[in-house]
Design a protein around this motif. Sequence first.
Motif, PDB file in Angstrom:
ATOM      1  N   THR A  11      55.328  -6.501 -34.250  1.00 13.07           N
ATOM      2  CA  THR A  11      54.718  -6.270 -32.942  1.00 13.07           C
ATOM      3  C   THR A  11      53.817  -5.047 -32.969  1.00 13.07           C
ATOM      4  O   THR A  11      52.726  -5.048 -32.411  1.00 13.07           O
ATOM      5  CB  THR A  11      55.802  -6.085 -31.868  1.00 13.07           C
ATOM      6  OG1 THR A  11      56.662  -7.230 -31.876  1.00 13.07           O
ATOM      7  CG2 THR A  11      55.175  -5.913 -30.491  1.00 13.07           C
ATOM      8  N   ILE A  12      54.271  -3.986 -33.633  1.00 12.73           N
ATOM      9  CA  ILE A  12      53.467  -2.763 -33.726  1.00 12.73           C
ATOM     10  C   ILE A  12      52.161  -3.023 -34.465  1.00 12.73           C
ATOM     11  O   ILE A  12      51.085  -2.614 -34.042  1.00 12.73           O
ATOM     12  CB  ILE A  12      54.265  -1.641 -34.428  1.00 12.73           C
ATOM     13  CG1 ILE A  12      55.405  -1.181 -33.515  1.00 12.73           C
ATOM     14  CG2 ILE A  12      53.360  -0.470 -34.785  1.00 12.73           C
ATOM     15  CD1 ILE A  12      56.375  -0.251 -34.203  1.00 12.73           C
ATOM     16  N   ILE A  13      52.239  -3.732 -35.573  1.00  7.69           N
ATOM     17  CA  ILE A  13      51.040  -4.030 -36.368  1.00  7.69           C
ATOM     18  C   ILE A  13      50.056  -4.864 -35.570  1.00  7.69           C
ATOM     19  O   ILE A  13      48.856  -4.609 -35.551  1.00  7.69           O
ATOM     20  CB  ILE A  13      51.426  -4.743 -37.680  1.00  7.69           C
ATOM     21  CG1 ILE A  13      52.208  -3.780 -38.586  1.00  7.69           C
ATOM     22  CG2 ILE A  13      50.181  -5.264 -38.402  1.00  7.69           C
ATOM     23  CD1 ILE A  13      52.779  -4.443 -39.825  1.00  7.69           C
ATOM     24  N   CYS A  14      50.554  -5.876 -34.883  1.00  9.31           N
ATOM     25  CA  CYS A  14      49.684  -6.775 -34.124  1.00  9.31           C
ATOM     26  C   CYS A  14      49.082  -6.093 -32.911  1.00  9.31           C
ATOM     27  O   CYS A  14      47.990  -6.448 -32.464  1.00  9.31           O
ATOM     28  CB  CYS A  14      50.461  -8.013 -33.683  1.00  9.31           C
ATOM     29  SG  CYS A  14      50.955  -9.067 -35.067  1.00  9.31           S
ATOM     30  N   SER A  15      49.773  -5.108 -32.343  1.00  7.52           N
ATOM     31  CA  SER A  15      49.292  -4.462 -31.129  1.00  7.52           C
ATOM     32  C   SER A  15      48.295  -3.356 -31.406  1.00  7.52           C
ATOM     33  O   SER A  15      47.649  -2.866 -30.489  1.00  7.52           O
ATOM     34  CB  SER A  15      50.465  -3.880 -30.340  1.00  7.52           C
ATOM     35  OG  SER A  15      51.082  -2.846 -31.083  1.00  7.52           O
ATOM     36  N   ASN A  16      48.143  -2.912 -32.681  1.00  2.00           N
ATOM     37  CA  ASN A  16      47.224  -1.837 -33.033  1.00  2.00           C
ATOM     38  C   ASN A  16      45.927  -2.441 -33.550  1.00  2.00           C
ATOM     39  O   ASN A  16      45.897  -3.028 -34.620  1.00  2.00           O
ATOM     40  CB  ASN A  16      47.854  -0.951 -34.110  1.00  2.00           C
ATOM     41  CG  ASN A  16      47.047   0.335 -34.303  1.00  2.00           C
ATOM     42  OD1 ASN A  16      45.904   0.434 -33.852  1.00  2.00           O
ATOM     43  ND2 ASN A  16      47.656   1.305 -34.968  1.00  2.00           N
ATOM     44  N   PRO A  17      44.806  -2.311 -32.816  1.00  4.96           N
ATOM     45  CA  PRO A  17      43.567  -2.941 -33.228  1.00  4.96           C
ATOM     46  C   PRO A  17      42.914  -2.277 -34.422  1.00  4.96           C
ATOM     47  O   PRO A  17      42.013  -2.846 -35.028  1.00  4.96           O
ATOM     48  CB  PRO A  17      42.679  -2.789 -31.979  1.00  4.96           C
ATOM     49  CG  PRO A  17      43.206  -1.580 -31.284  1.00  4.96           C
ATOM     50  CD  PRO A  17      44.683  -1.584 -31.543  1.00  4.96           C
ATOM     51  N   SER A  18      43.302  -1.040 -34.751  1.00  2.00           N
ATOM     52  CA  SER A  18      42.702  -0.367 -35.895  1.00  2.00           C
ATOM     53  C   SER A  18      43.177  -1.009 -37.188  1.00  2.00           C
ATOM     54  O   SER A  18      44.344  -1.334 -37.348  1.00  2.00           O
ATOM     55  CB  SER A  18      43.079   1.120 -35.890  1.00  2.00           C
ATOM     56  OG  SER A  18      42.655   1.718 -34.687  1.00  2.00           O
ATOM     57  N   THR A  19      42.239  -1.174 -38.126  1.00  2.00           N
ATOM     58  CA  THR A  19      42.577  -1.800 -39.396  1.00  2.00           C
ATOM     59  C   THR A  19      42.132  -0.926 -40.550  1.00  2.00           C
ATOM     60  O   THR A  19      41.264  -0.066 -40.402  1.00  2.00           O
ATOM     61  CB  THR A  19      41.895  -3.176 -39.524  1.00  2.00           C
ATOM     62  OG1 THR A  19      40.482  -2.998 -39.391  1.00  2.00           O
ATOM     63  CG2 THR A  19      42.388  -4.119 -38.440  1.00  2.00           C
ATOM     64  N   ILE A  20      42.725  -1.156 -41.698  1.00  2.00           N
ATOM     65  CA  ILE A  20      42.378  -0.438 -42.909  1.00  2.00           C
ATOM     66  C   ILE A  20      41.622  -1.388 -43.821  1.00  2.00           C
ATOM     67  O   ILE A  20      42.095  -2.481 -44.109  1.00  2.00           O
ATOM     68  CB  ILE A  20      43.644   0.096 -43.616  1.00  2.00           C
ATOM     69  CG1 ILE A  20      44.403   1.039 -42.684  1.00  2.00           C
ATOM     70  CG2 ILE A  20      43.285   0.801 -44.906  1.00  2.00           C
ATOM     71  CD1 ILE A  20      45.722   1.508 -43.236  1.00  2.00           C
ATOM     72  N   GLY A  21      40.443  -0.978 -44.288  1.00  2.00           N
ATOM     73  CA  GLY A  21      39.659  -1.823 -45.188  1.00  2.00           C
ATOM     74  C   GLY A  21      38.423  -1.094 -45.649  1.00  2.00           C
ATOM     75  O   GLY A  21      37.941  -0.173 -45.002  1.00  2.00           O
ATOM     76  N   ALA A  22      37.897  -1.494 -46.800  1.00  2.00           N
ATOM     77  CA  ALA A  22      36.708  -0.859 -47.352  1.00  2.00           C
ATOM     78  C   ALA A  22      35.472  -1.331 -46.605  1.00  2.00           C
ATOM     79  O   ALA A  22      35.256  -2.528 -46.426  1.00  2.00           O
ATOM     80  CB  ALA A  22      36.596  -1.190 -48.838  1.00  2.00           C
ATOM     81  N   THR A  23      34.649  -0.373 -46.175  1.00  2.00           N
ATOM     82  CA  THR A  23      33.427  -0.661 -45.445  1.00  2.00           C
ATOM     83  C   THR A  23      32.269   0.073 -46.107  1.00  2.00           C
ATOM     84  O   THR A  23      32.348   1.291 -46.304  1.00  2.00           O
ATOM     85  CB  THR A  23      33.542  -0.193 -43.977  1.00  2.00           C
ATOM     86  OG1 THR A  23      34.674  -0.819 -43.378  1.00  2.00           O
ATOM     87  CG2 THR A  23      32.291  -0.533 -43.197  1.00  2.00           C
ATOM     88  N   PRO A  24      31.185  -0.627 -46.453  1.00  2.00           N
ATOM     89  CA  PRO A  24      30.024   0.062 -47.040  1.00  2.00           C
ATOM     90  C   PRO A  24      29.431   1.060 -46.043  1.00  2.00           C
ATOM     91  O   PRO A  24      29.363   0.792 -44.849  1.00  2.00           O
ATOM     92  CB  PRO A  24      29.036  -1.074 -47.336  1.00  2.00           C
ATOM     93  CG  PRO A  24      29.863  -2.321 -47.343  1.00  2.00           C
ATOM     94  CD  PRO A  24      30.981  -2.086 -46.369  1.00  2.00           C
ATOM     95  N   MET A  25      29.008   2.211 -46.560  1.00  2.00           N
ATOM     96  CA  MET A  25      28.433   3.236 -45.691  1.00  2.00           C
ATOM     97  C   MET A  25      27.333   3.982 -46.428  1.00  2.00           C
ATOM     98  O   MET A  25      27.475   4.301 -47.615  1.00  2.00           O
ATOM     99  CB  MET A  25      29.527   4.217 -45.237  1.00  2.00           C
ATOM    100  CG  MET A  25      29.054   5.261 -44.255  1.00  2.00           C
ATOM    101  SD  MET A  25      30.453   6.211 -43.589  1.00  2.00           S
ATOM    102  CE  MET A  25      29.595   7.244 -42.394  1.00  2.00           C
ATOM    103  N   THR A  26      26.232   4.260 -45.745  1.00  2.00           N
ATOM    104  CA  THR A  26      25.156   5.072 -46.296  1.00  2.00           C
ATOM    105  C   THR A  26      25.278   6.478 -45.720  1.00  2.00           C
ATOM    106  O   THR A  26      25.106   6.684 -44.522  1.00  2.00           O
ATOM    107  CB  THR A  26      23.773   4.479 -45.954  1.00  2.00           C
ATOM    108  OG1 THR A  26      23.688   3.161 -46.517  1.00  2.00           O
ATOM    109  CG2 THR A  26      22.659   5.341 -46.517  1.00  2.00           C
ATOM    110  N   PHE A  27      25.596   7.440 -46.571  1.00  2.00           N
ATOM    111  CA  PHE A  27      25.759   8.822 -46.135  1.00  2.00           C
ATOM    112  C   PHE A  27      24.407   9.515 -46.003  1.00  2.00           C
ATOM    113  O   PHE A  27      24.180  10.279 -45.070  1.00  2.00           O
ATOM    114  CB  PHE A  27      26.652   9.582 -47.118  1.00  2.00           C
ATOM    115  CG  PHE A  27      27.971   8.921 -47.380  1.00  2.00           C
ATOM    116  CD1 PHE A  27      28.952   8.881 -46.408  1.00  2.00           C
ATOM    117  CD2 PHE A  27      28.230   8.323 -48.608  1.00  2.00           C
ATOM    118  CE1 PHE A  27      30.174   8.268 -46.639  1.00  2.00           C
ATOM    119  CE2 PHE A  27      29.448   7.703 -48.854  1.00  2.00           C
ATOM    120  CZ  PHE A  27      30.419   7.665 -47.871  1.00  2.00           C
TER     121      PHE A  27
END
Length: 214
Positions: A11-27
Amino acid sequence: MHRILYIIIVTIICSNPSTIGATPMTFIDQGAEWNYAFFTSEDTDLWGLEGENWASASYSNFNWDTAEWQIGNAAFGNPAPLPYSTLWDPIIDLALTKEIQLDNLAVDSLSMNVASDNGFLIFINGYQVVKTYAEGYTSYWEYIFNLDPSLLVSGVNTIRVLAEDHGGATFFDMQLVGDVSIAPIPEPATILLVGVGLAGISGVRRKLKSHRSM
């Protein structure tokens, strides 16, 4: 009890919209805005003609704290016209500095692309990460460097460059890219749910103890 704990976790995992994953980024992108300063002349060329003093070039060759900075967009170079028309006069050395802000981000990979004629040194948070010297034609991207991602930290990061010139047709531009992981931040409702779940587990344990003592 294990089943109750499992339900709470799911329930805690499903209720938290934040996710962990690699995202490309231009610094830092091609043509980015930099603070820059010109600091030598033909008589005091930082590294000498043809890079003859290259071995001694380092971060300390320039006083970063007292420099009088101008603001301009890459590419830096000569002669005109250039894509962003920030001129870099012949027989002049160039210092560049730029800050990038990273909050709640973990950098998983880091790559630096450079287009440059003649020698350059690049520093991230005071650490030298690149030192190279080459003559001749410059292209996008002439150099590609894979760097240690731990060089970038959460908060403010300072990127600095020293670039050498001993003639015309000099050029400098760079790009810094990578993959980042966005750490999930618990929301108030999620924190409340955790508290309720822990209280429920505590109540179940008390009931089990009371049953066993009867």
